[in-house]
Design an enzyme around this catalytic site. Structure first.
Site, short mmCIF file in Angstrom:
data_model
loop_
_atom_site.label_atom_id
_atom_site.label_comp_id
_atom_site.label_asym_id
_atom_site.label_seq_id
_atom_site.Cartn_x
_atom_site.Cartn_y
_atom_site.Cartn_z
N CYS A 296 14.95 30.56 14.74
CA CYS A 296 15.29 31.17 16.03
C CYS A 296 15.65 32.64 15.91
O CYS A 296 15.72 33.35 16.92
CB CYS A 296 16.44 30.41 16.69
SG CYS A 296 18.03 30.64 15.89
N CYS B 142 23.56 26.57 16.47
CA CYS B 142 24.40 27.77 16.52
C CYS B 142 25.80 27.45 15.98
O CYS B 142 26.38 28.24 15.22
CB CYS B 142 24.49 28.31 17.94
SG CYS B 142 22.90 28.87 18.60
N CYS C 264 21.62 34.48 20.58
CA CYS C 264 21.75 34.08 21.97
C CYS C 264 23.22 33.86 22.36
O CYS C 264 24.12 34.00 21.53
CB CYS C 264 20.96 32.79 22.20
SG CYS C 264 21.61 31.38 21.27
N ASP D 260 18.58 33.90 14.77
CA ASP D 260 20.02 34.19 14.82
C ASP D 260 20.51 34.66 13.46
O ASP D 260 20.14 34.11 12.42
CB ASP D 260 20.83 32.93 15.19
CG ASP D 260 20.65 32.50 16.63
OD1 ASP D 260 20.18 33.31 17.44
OD2 ASP D 260 20.99 31.34 16.95
#
Length: 130
Positions: free
Chosen positions: A36, A110, A66, A38
């Site tokens: 993703c 996350c 995000c 991150d």
């Protein structure tokens, strides 16, 4: 809820309390999710309590990601600050997700990244101390 996130996620995303970098940290952990994109960095300062136990005196993060990634980073800092290293090592991604109220299942990674960054910062401190 905005975009499927809880009010608490949005609050930690829009108003993070622990955003920033610690100069000369005692420990630093950084991790990323290549899928993703991150990227998370966690910085810790360690001191001792009256019992002589090491605890996290200060903690900050820098995250590129995000809303869920930023909120998870801020929450792991909330959960770890003031805790002994032994207590902080027990903080898991489920604790982060639970404290945030709700994370959509595609965003649980996350919270997992935040847990990893904290544990890496503690391990980095312990390695440097030896």
């Amino acid at each position: 809820m905005i975009t499927g996130y809880s009010k608490k996620v949005m609050d930690h995303f829009l108003h993070p309390k622990h955003l920033g970098k610690i100069k000369n940290p005692d420990g630093k952990g950084d991790t990323e999710n290549l899928r993703c994109g991150d990227i998370m960095k966690v910085y810790i300062k360690i001191s001792k309590n009256k019992k002589g136990e090491e605890l996290i005196k200060d903690i900050k993060f820098e995250t590129l990601g995000c809303a869920a990634a930023i909120a998870s980073s801020d929450m792991i800092c909330d959960l770890a600050k003031g805790k002994t290293l032994q207590e902080a090592k027990k903080i898991g991604f489920k604790d982060v997700a639970s404290e945030l109220g709700f994370l959509p299942s595609p965003k649980l990674h996350c919270a997992n990244l935040a847990e990893s960054a904290l544990k890496m910062a503690i391990a980095n401190y312990e390695k440097r101390k030896k």
